[in-house]
Design a protein around this motif. Structure first.
Motif, PDB file in Angstrom:
ATOM      1  N   TRP A 147       6.603  -0.443 -19.852  1.00  0.00           N
ATOM      2  CA  TRP A 147       7.068  -1.138 -18.663  1.00  0.00           C
ATOM      3  C   TRP A 147       6.053  -0.974 -17.538  1.00  0.00           C
ATOM      4  CZ3 TRP A 147      12.902   0.670 -18.223  1.00  0.00           C
ATOM      5  CH2 TRP A 147      13.622   0.120 -19.299  1.00  0.00           C
ATOM      6  N   GLU A 148       6.022  -1.938 -16.640  1.00  0.00           N
ATOM      7  CA  GLU A 148       5.272  -1.765 -15.402  1.00  0.00           C
ATOM      8  C   GLU A 148       5.995  -0.708 -14.570  1.00  0.00           C
ATOM      9  OE1 GLU A 148       2.468  -3.173 -14.821  1.00  0.00           O
ATOM     10  OE2 GLU A 148       2.422  -4.825 -16.256  1.00  0.00           O
ATOM     11  N   THR A 149       5.249   0.177 -13.929  1.00  0.00           N
ATOM     12  CA  THR A 149       5.883   1.278 -13.211  1.00  0.00           C
ATOM     13  C   THR A 149       5.398   1.357 -11.768  1.00  0.00           C
ATOM     14  OG1 THR A 149       4.178   2.770 -14.072  1.00  0.00           O
ATOM     15  CG2 THR A 149       6.276   2.685 -15.265  1.00  0.00           C
ATOM     16  N   VAL A 150       6.333   1.624 -10.877  1.00  0.00           N
ATOM     17  CA  VAL A 150       6.031   1.809  -9.458  1.00  0.00           C
ATOM     18  C   VAL A 150       6.446   3.225  -9.085  1.00  0.00           C
ATOM     19  CG1 VAL A 150       6.461   1.029  -7.104  1.00  0.00           C
ATOM     20  CG2 VAL A 150       6.410  -0.635  -8.980  1.00  0.00           C
ATOM     21  N   LEU A 151       5.470   4.060  -8.784  1.00  0.00           N
ATOM     22  CA  LEU A 151       5.745   5.443  -8.412  1.00  0.00           C
ATOM     23  C   LEU A 151       6.037   5.521  -6.918  1.00  0.00           C
ATOM     24  CD1 LEU A 151       5.818   8.510  -8.932  1.00  0.00           C
ATOM     25  CD2 LEU A 151       3.336   8.532  -8.534  1.00  0.00           C
ATOM     26  N   ILE A 152       7.203   6.047  -6.572  1.00  0.00           N
ATOM     27  CA  ILE A 152       7.538   6.302  -5.170  1.00  0.00           C
ATOM     28  C   ILE A 152       7.068   7.718  -4.863  1.00  0.00           C
ATOM     29  CG2 ILE A 152       9.383   6.434  -3.466  1.00  0.00           C
ATOM     30  CD1 ILE A 152      10.975   4.511  -5.264  1.00  0.00           C
ATOM     31  N   LEU A 153       6.015   7.810  -4.082  1.00  0.00           N
ATOM     32  CA  LEU A 153       5.301   9.071  -3.880  1.00  0.00           C
ATOM     33  C   LEU A 153       5.413   9.495  -2.422  1.00  0.00           C
ATOM     34  CD1 LEU A 153       3.413  11.144  -5.308  1.00  0.00           C
ATOM     35  CD2 LEU A 153       1.493   9.730  -4.537  1.00  0.00           C
ATOM     36  N   GLU A 154       6.234  10.496  -2.163  1.00  0.00           N
ATOM     37  CA  GLU A 154       6.482  10.888  -0.779  1.00  0.00           C
ATOM     38  C   GLU A 154       5.240  11.477  -0.114  1.00  0.00           C
ATOM     39  OE1 GLU A 154       9.526  13.785  -0.592  1.00  0.00           O
ATOM     40  OE2 GLU A 154       8.462  15.282  -1.770  1.00  0.00           O
TER      41      GLU A 154
ATOM     42  N   PRO B   9      12.330   5.169  13.512  1.00  0.00           N
ATOM     43  CA  PRO B   9      11.206   6.058  13.787  1.00  0.00           C
ATOM     44  C   PRO B   9      10.305   6.229  12.581  1.00  0.00           C
ATOM     45  CG  PRO B   9      13.229   7.307  13.495  1.00  0.00           C
ATOM     46  CD  PRO B   9      13.624   5.855  13.549  1.00  0.00           C
ATOM     47  N   LYS B  10       9.036   6.517  12.849  1.00  0.00           N
ATOM     48  CA  LYS B  10       8.085   6.726  11.762  1.00  0.00           C
ATOM     49  C   LYS B  10       8.470   7.958  10.960  1.00  0.00           C
ATOM     50  CE  LYS B  10       4.159   4.822  14.334  1.00  0.00           C
ATOM     51  NZ  LYS B  10       2.844   5.134  14.926  1.00  0.00           N
ATOM     52  N   ALA B  11       8.205   7.880   9.663  1.00  0.00           N
ATOM     53  CA  ALA B  11       8.457   9.042   8.822  1.00  0.00           C
ATOM     54  C   ALA B  11       7.515  10.166   9.214  1.00  0.00           C
ATOM     55  CB  ALA B  11       8.247   8.676   7.355  1.00  0.00           C
ATOM     56  N   LYS B  12       8.024  11.367   9.230  1.00  0.00           N
ATOM     57  CA  LYS B  12       7.201  12.513   9.589  1.00  0.00           C
ATOM     58  C   LYS B  12       6.194  12.784   8.486  1.00  0.00           C
ATOM     59  CE  LYS B  12       7.515  17.383  10.884  1.00  0.00           C
ATOM     60  NZ  LYS B  12       8.425  18.539  11.072  1.00  0.00           N
ATOM     61  N   PRO B  13       4.899  12.862   8.819  1.00  0.00           N
ATOM     62  CA  PRO B  13       3.898  13.103   7.781  1.00  0.00           C
ATOM     63  C   PRO B  13       4.160  14.416   7.064  1.00  0.00           C
ATOM     64  CG  PRO B  13       2.856  12.434   9.842  1.00  0.00           C
ATOM     65  CD  PRO B  13       4.297  12.704  10.148  1.00  0.00           C
ATOM     66  N   LEU B  14       3.963  14.405   5.754  1.00  0.00           N
ATOM     67  CA  LEU B  14       4.113  15.633   4.991  1.00  0.00           C
ATOM     68  C   LEU B  14       2.836  16.449   5.084  1.00  0.00           C
ATOM     69  CD1 LEU B  14       5.822  14.328   1.743  1.00  0.00           C
ATOM     70  CD2 LEU B  14       6.891  15.254   3.786  1.00  0.00           C
ATOM     71  N   ASN B  15       2.950  17.720   4.787  1.00  0.00           N
ATOM     72  CA  ASN B  15       1.777  18.578   4.767  1.00  0.00           C
ATOM     73  C   ASN B  15       1.084  18.408   3.422  1.00  0.00           C
ATOM     74  OD1 ASN B  15      -0.150  20.521   5.047  1.00  0.00           O
ATOM     75  ND2 ASN B  15       1.252  22.255   5.086  1.00  0.00           N
TER      76      ASN B  15
ATOM     77  N   ILE C 147       1.430   0.766  -9.641  1.00  0.00           N
ATOM     78  CA  ILE C 147       1.088   1.002  -8.242  1.00  0.00           C
ATOM     79  C   ILE C 147       1.861   2.227  -7.772  1.00  0.00           C
ATOM     80  CG2 ILE C 147       0.632  -1.437  -7.740  1.00  0.00           C
ATOM     81  CD1 ILE C 147       3.332  -1.515  -6.252  1.00  0.00           C
ATOM     82  N   ALA C 148       1.486   2.755  -6.609  1.00  0.00           N
ATOM     83  CA  ALA C 148       2.204   3.863  -5.977  1.00  0.00           C
ATOM     84  C   ALA C 148       2.463   3.500  -4.524  1.00  0.00           C
ATOM     85  CB  ALA C 148       1.399   5.162  -6.066  1.00  0.00           C
ATOM     86  N   ILE C 149       3.688   3.762  -4.060  1.00  0.00           N
ATOM     87  CA  ILE C 149       4.083   3.409  -2.699  1.00  0.00           C
ATOM     88  C   ILE C 149       4.791   4.603  -2.056  1.00  0.00           C
ATOM     89  CG2 ILE C 149       4.294   0.957  -3.244  1.00  0.00           C
ATOM     90  CD1 ILE C 149       7.324   1.337  -3.459  1.00  0.00           C
ATOM     91  N   PRO C 150       4.791   4.678  -0.722  1.00  0.00           N
ATOM     92  CA  PRO C 150       5.475   5.799  -0.066  1.00  0.00           C
ATOM     93  C   PRO C 150       6.989   5.696  -0.127  1.00  0.00           C
ATOM     94  CG  PRO C 150       4.553   4.309   1.570  1.00  0.00           C
ATOM     95  CD  PRO C 150       4.040   3.844   0.238  1.00  0.00           C
ATOM     96  N   SER C 151       7.516   4.479  -0.181  1.00  0.00           N
ATOM     97  CA  SER C 151       8.963   4.252  -0.239  1.00  0.00           C
ATOM     98  C   SER C 151       9.196   2.783  -0.546  1.00  0.00           C
ATOM     99  CB  SER C 151       9.632   4.613   1.095  1.00  0.00           C
ATOM    100  OG  SER C 151       9.225   3.702   2.103  1.00  0.00           O
ATOM    101  N   ILE C 152      10.399   2.454  -0.970  1.00  0.00           N
ATOM    102  CA  ILE C 152      10.731   1.044  -1.182  1.00  0.00           C
ATOM    103  C   ILE C 152      10.726   0.307   0.150  1.00  0.00           C
ATOM    104  CG2 ILE C 152      12.566  -0.538  -1.898  1.00  0.00           C
ATOM    105  CD1 ILE C 152      13.259   1.367  -4.110  1.00  0.00           C
TER     106      ILE C 152
END
Length: 275
Positions: A151-158, A183-189, A228-233
């Motif tokens: 399958w085609e896969t989309v990784l949701i990568l925080e 509000p903008k999502a808080k950047p992760l470390n 592909i990889a995305i931060p969120s839907i």
């Protein structure tokens, strides 16, 4: 209702859960109105899935999906044979008899990707329907869906959240931009003092030689098994449904599939080595 965790979530879900942005619910409705078959596949049991989805998506969440599969026991859902992991019907959230095949859409428990794909063939009338699978776990979602089911896969990568403010470059046309609400999502470390970067690592060189930067194991798995990889839907929810993404397979690139942009730490892609 047993233990501490589940009763607490049930008592006060708003303390632990975020509701789904309207843009994402609108995106799901647009996909369904466009004739796409929507599926929800989770390893959670049906009662817990219902509790979460009713709070996150609304009491009518079932109408957003043609097929709901709970207690899917991923990654075995993709790797096991139908005889090892048959679908089961549900009655009052209790599993019932095993099914020899999957004949119609609905809510089921356990199951396997082989019988699910046969149902998709029947529903679409196509011999090889294309499936795009979204998931946030390389182990349970992305690798098995790609490796076993193709399958085609989309990784949701925080780890992509907050990188470059989580927005596409200004050079991209406005109508093709995904955007966040609120509000903008808080950047992760992303550069842990203990573990280092999620994407790159530094390898000590020999005597009198410089250290070299290499892709981490996790980073290499992303480009190998994700389309592909995305931060969120939410980051793609307002893009046109026919938007053309650049995949990792384009020119065998390890960075092309990140949307809206590759992580900043991969900006020196040409200087990185694969080991």
């Amino acid at each position: 209702n047993c233990g501490i965790y589940f009763p607490e979530i049930k008592r006060d879900p708003g303390r632990y859960l975020h509701t789904c942005p309207e843009s994402v619910k609108k995106w799901l409705r647009q996909l369904k109105n466009a004739g796409k078959i929507l599926m929800l596949i989770t390893s959670s049991h049906s009662d817990y899935c219902r509790l979460l989805c009713e709070y996150i998506l609304g009491n009518d969440f079932e109408y957003l999906f043609d097929i709901v599969i709970t207690n899917a026991l991923k990654p075995g859902f993709f790797s096991h044979l139908p005889s090892q992991r048959p679908f089961r019907t549900l009655e009052n959230d209790e599993e019932q008899e095993a099914l020899p095949s999957l004949d119609k859409p609905g809510w089921y428990s356990q199951g396997n990707a082989v019988h699910l794909y046969e149902l998709l063939k029947k529903m679409t009338g196509k011999p090889e329907p294309k499936v795009v699978y979204f998931g946030d776990s390389m182990h349970s979602d992305i690798f098995p869906a790609c490796h076993y089911s193709n399958w085609e896969t989309v990784l949701i990568l925080e780890e992509l959240r907050g990188d470059r403010d989580g927005k596409p470059e200004d050079s991209e046309p406005l109508e093709k931009k995904g955007k966040y609400e609120g509000p903008k999502a808080k950047p992760l470390n992303r550069l842990s003092k203990k573990w280092g970067s999620f994407f790159i690592d530094s390898v000590s060189g020999l005597e009198n030689t410089e250290d070299s930067l290499v892709y981490t194991w996790s980073c290499k798995r992303i480009s190998a098994y994700s389309t592909i990889a995305i931060p969120s839907i939410e980051a793609i929810a307002e893009l046109p449904l026919d938007y053309k993404f650049t995949s990792f397979s384009s020119n065998n690139s390890k960075t092309a599939g990140y949307y809206p942009n590759p992580p900043l730490v991969l900006s020196n892609d040409g200087k990185l080595k694969t080991k």
